[in-house]
Design a protein around this motif. Structure first.
Motif, short mmCIF file in Angstrom:
data_model
loop_
_atom_site.label_atom_id
_atom_site.label_comp_id
_atom_site.label_asym_id
_atom_site.label_seq_id
_atom_site.Cartn_x
_atom_site.Cartn_y
_atom_site.Cartn_z
N ASP A 14 0.83 -1.21 0.00
CA ASP A 14 0.00 0.00 0.00
C ASP A 14 0.86 1.26 0.00
N THR A 15 1.96 1.20 0.73
CA THR A 15 2.86 2.35 0.81
C THR A 15 4.31 1.86 0.80
N GLY A 68 2.85 -0.30 -6.37
CA GLY A 68 1.97 -0.04 -7.49
C GLY A 68 2.44 1.01 -8.48
N GLN A 69 3.57 1.65 -8.20
CA GLN A 69 4.10 2.67 -9.10
C GLN A 69 5.21 2.09 -9.97
N ASN A 90 -0.05 4.23 -2.32
CA ASN A 90 -0.86 3.59 -3.35
C ASN A 90 -2.32 3.45 -2.93
N LYS A 139 -6.67 7.48 -4.33
CA LYS A 139 -7.14 7.43 -5.72
C LYS A 139 -7.90 8.71 -6.04
N ARG A 144 0.07 11.11 -5.26
CA ARG A 144 0.44 9.73 -4.96
C ARG A 144 1.66 9.60 -4.06
N GLU A 158 0.04 11.92 -9.83
CA GLU A 158 -0.22 11.05 -10.97
C GLU A 158 -0.80 11.91 -12.08
#
Length: 252
Positions: A25-26, A121-122, A195, A198, A222, A250
């Motif tokens: 998540d992070t 996720g990046q 992450n 949103k 983000r 983002e």
């Protein structure tokens, strides 16, 4: 004491942790480049930020410094981040002797000219930058990153701390710990990726935060980049302090 189960293609890592980090998540990532023999600085930075940072991205020129400190970490004298990812600089070799020669199957350690990795996720491109002429600007590197589906590009080479946005890509240079050029601080950087957020819109205050933006519609924040200034005293002792903070967005 660090336990590294993966050691190939520019990656030295706890393999299981590295796999989990992709979808975390992070993540807090230490960004380092252009150490040029400053093993003492590398040792201080990696050990002092090993608890805060889950990974270190090294953008080249000083690979042997990283290797030396990693070997020390396996003895238990110091602790470093569990995932270390490296790219070859113009002053680095393409191939090094085995990092851990006493292991069951020691192999030469190769350094690729770029790495394409996913963390929290990046999608991140790591390269030294000399082949992309970053001494001019980060535009060519960012175009390469965008073509590979990366939204963040980390590089070195200029020894100047910087953050620029080109289209959908944020290009970051953490600088050089002890050999800064121009008016740049000597130092490094920490990139925090979140992450879990949103579709958050940029506020008016964040618009004026000072990022060089040359296009790309912002659709969410983000993460955050902290640039550190490193100081070495006459006694040889090190200290570091944050001198700038930038939001990471983002872009479409």
């Amino acid at each position: 004491m660090n336990r590294f189960t993966c050691c190939e293609n520019g990656v030295i890592a706890d393999g299981a942790f590295c796999n989990r980090l992709q979808k975390a998540d992070t993540a807090s990532i230490l960004l380092l480049s252009d150490t040029h023999g400053a093993v003492d600085a590398v040792q201080w930075i990696l050990s002092n930020f090993s608890e805060e940072c889950q990974a270190c991205l090294f953008a080249g020129d000083g690979a042997q410094d990283i290797i030396t400190v990693v070997r020390e970490a396996t003895t238990g004298l110091i602790t470093v981040p569990p995932v270390i990812i490296m790219a070859q600089g113009n002053c680095d070799s393409q191939l090094y002797p085995p990092i851990f020669p006493d292991s069951e199957n020691p192999k030469p350690f190769g350094l690729p000219v770029y790495q394409q990795k996913t963390i929290a996720g990046q999608h991140i491109l790591l390269a030294h930058g000399h082949l992309h002429h970053v001494e001019l600007d980060g535009r060519k590197l960012s175009m390469t990153a965008e073509s590979l589906g990366c939204t963040i590009a980390v590089h070195g080479h200029t020894h100047i701390q910087s953050i620029e946005t080109f289209g959908s890509v944020t290009a970051i240079n953490p600088g050089s710990p002890l050999r800064p050029r121009g008016k740049s601080y000597g130092g490094f950087a920490i990139l925090f990726i979140d992450n879990t957020k949103k579709g958050l819109n940029r506020t008016a205050a964040e618009t004026d935060a000072g990022i060089a933006d040359t296009g790309g519609a912002v659709i969410g924040k983000r993460g955050e980049l902290k640039l550190y200034a490193l100081t070495k005293k006459n006694t040889g002792a090190f200290s570091a302090a944050v001198h700038a903070v930038y939001p990471i967005y983002e872009h479409l």
